[in-house]
Motif scaffolding. Sequence first.
Motif, PDB file in Angstrom:
ATOM      1  N   LYS A  36       0.833  -1.198   0.000  1.00 59.61           N
ATOM      2  CA  LYS A  36       0.000   0.000   0.000  1.00 59.61           C
ATOM      3  C   LYS A  36       0.871   1.253   0.000  1.00 59.61           C
ATOM      4  O   LYS A  36       1.997   1.239   0.479  1.00 59.61           O
ATOM      5  CB  LYS A  36      -0.913   0.012   1.247  1.00 59.61           C
ATOM      6  CG  LYS A  36      -1.946  -1.084   1.273  1.00 59.61           C
ATOM      7  CD  LYS A  36      -2.786  -0.996   2.543  1.00 59.61           C
ATOM      8  CE  LYS A  36      -3.826  -2.114   2.603  1.00 59.61           C
ATOM      9  NZ  LYS A  36      -4.628  -2.057   3.843  1.00 59.61           N
ATOM     10  N   ASP A  40      -2.244   5.573   2.001  1.00 60.97           N
ATOM     11  CA  ASP A  40      -3.355   4.646   2.211  1.00 60.97           C
ATOM     12  C   ASP A  40      -3.491   4.371   3.705  1.00 60.97           C
ATOM     13  O   ASP A  40      -2.632   3.735   4.313  1.00 60.97           O
ATOM     14  CB  ASP A  40      -3.104   3.342   1.451  1.00 60.97           C
ATOM     15  CG  ASP A  40      -4.336   2.450   1.412  1.00 60.97           C
ATOM     16  OD1 ASP A  40      -5.234   2.642   2.261  1.00 60.97           O
ATOM     17  OD2 ASP A  40      -4.389   1.559   0.554  1.00 60.97           O
ATOM     18  N   SER A  42      -6.058   2.740   5.165  1.00 60.30           N
ATOM     19  CA  SER A  42      -7.017   1.669   5.424  1.00 60.30           C
ATOM     20  C   SER A  42      -6.438   0.677   6.425  1.00 60.30           C
ATOM     21  O   SER A  42      -5.238   0.677   6.715  1.00 60.30           O
ATOM     22  CB  SER A  42      -7.385   0.956   4.119  1.00 60.30           C
ATOM     23  OG  SER A  42      -6.232   0.372   3.530  1.00 60.30           O
ATOM     24  N   SER A  49      -6.730  -3.086  -3.042  1.00 53.84           N
ATOM     25  CA  SER A  49      -7.575  -3.461  -4.177  1.00 53.84           C
ATOM     26  C   SER A  49      -6.688  -3.797  -5.373  1.00 53.84           C
ATOM     27  O   SER A  49      -5.558  -3.309  -5.486  1.00 53.84           O
ATOM     28  CB  SER A  49      -8.522  -2.313  -4.525  1.00 53.84           C
ATOM     29  OG  SER A  49      -7.786  -1.128  -4.801  1.00 53.84           O
ATOM     30  N   HIS A  52      -4.805  -1.034  -7.085  1.00 50.89           N
ATOM     31  CA  HIS A  52      -4.032  -0.106  -6.260  1.00 50.89           C
ATOM     32  C   HIS A  52      -2.866  -0.790  -5.545  1.00 50.89           C
ATOM     33  O   HIS A  52      -2.405  -0.332  -4.508  1.00 50.89           O
ATOM     34  CB  HIS A  52      -4.943   0.555  -5.221  1.00 50.89           C
ATOM     35  CG  HIS A  52      -5.993   1.437  -5.822  1.00 50.89           C
ATOM     36  ND1 HIS A  52      -7.178   0.941  -6.331  1.00 50.89           N
ATOM     37  CD2 HIS A  52      -6.039   2.786  -6.008  1.00 50.89           C
ATOM     38  CE1 HIS A  52      -7.916   1.940  -6.787  1.00 50.89           C
ATOM     39  NE2 HIS A  52      -7.247   3.071  -6.615  1.00 50.89           N
TER      40      HIS A  52
END
Length: 276
Positions: A36, A40, A42, A49, A52
Motif C-alpha cells: 500500500k 493509504d 485503510s 484493491s 491499487h
Amino acid sequence: MTNRARLLGWCSALFLLTLGALQLSPFYIALTTALKRKSDLSSPWLPPSPGHVYWGNFRTAVEEGKILQAIVNSVVITSAATFLVCLVGALAAYPLARRRTWSNRAVTVIVLGAMMVPPLSVLVPLYTMMSQLHGINTYWGTVLVLATGQLPLGIFLYAAFIRTIPLSLEEAGSVDGAGVFRVFFRIVMPLLKPVTATVAIVSGVFVWNDYQLSVYLLTDENVRTIAPSIGAFFSQQSSNLGAASAASLLGVAPVLIAYVALQRHFMKGMLAGAEK
C-alpha cells in the motif's frame, strides 16, 4: 469411526488451523502494508484493491535501505560462520564423545556452561579485543565472533549424535589401516548428515537474525548485515510503514526459502538421536 472420535478430529484440525493463522498473521499484515502507498490509511487487515497494488515500497527498501547489499553481506557472513560451526564443532565433538576421560568431561562441562553465557555480558571486552585486532566492520571479525557464539551448541549436538554411532564402524576402518582423521572424514562425517543439517539451520538462522552483536561490530552500511540494516532503515522510515514492511519481507525471504528446502533434513536431524 465413532462420533466422539470424529468430533475430536475436527476440533484438533480447527485448533491447528487457528494456531497457524495466528502465527501467519504478522506476515499477512506486513505483506498488506508493504503493498500500500504511504497515503493509504485503510486497515492493515484489508488487502489493497487489485488496481491499487503499490510495489514502490520494495524499490525504496532496495535503493534507500540497501537491503539487497545487506542480504549479500548476510549470505557471506552466515555461510562462513555456519561452515566454521559445522566443521570445528564436529572435529571438537569427536574426541569428547569417544574418549571419556576426566579432562574431556571437564571440557564438556565448560562447553555446556558457555551455552548459558548471555552474549551481551561479554560485549565490552569483546568489542575492545576486536577493535585492537582491527576486526570491526570486517567480514572475518564478525564471522569469528558469531561462529564462536554458536560453537557450544554445535559441539553439544554433534557429541550427542556421535555417541549413537556404533564404535565397530571406526574399529573396522582402523583395522584396514586408516588413521584417526581418515576414519573421521571417511566413516564418521558422512553419518553426521542429519545432525549437520540441524546445526547448519539453527546456527544459520541465529547468525542471519543476529542484531545484538552485529549492530556494534558492523557500523559501516557497506558491510552491515540484514538485521541492523532493517533496524536502521526502520528508524529512518518510521513514518513510512510500507517501506519498512517491504524491507522486513525481503530480509526474511531467504531464511524461509532455506528452511522450506531443508525442513526434511531438519526434522530428521532432530529425531535421529531418539530413533537410534
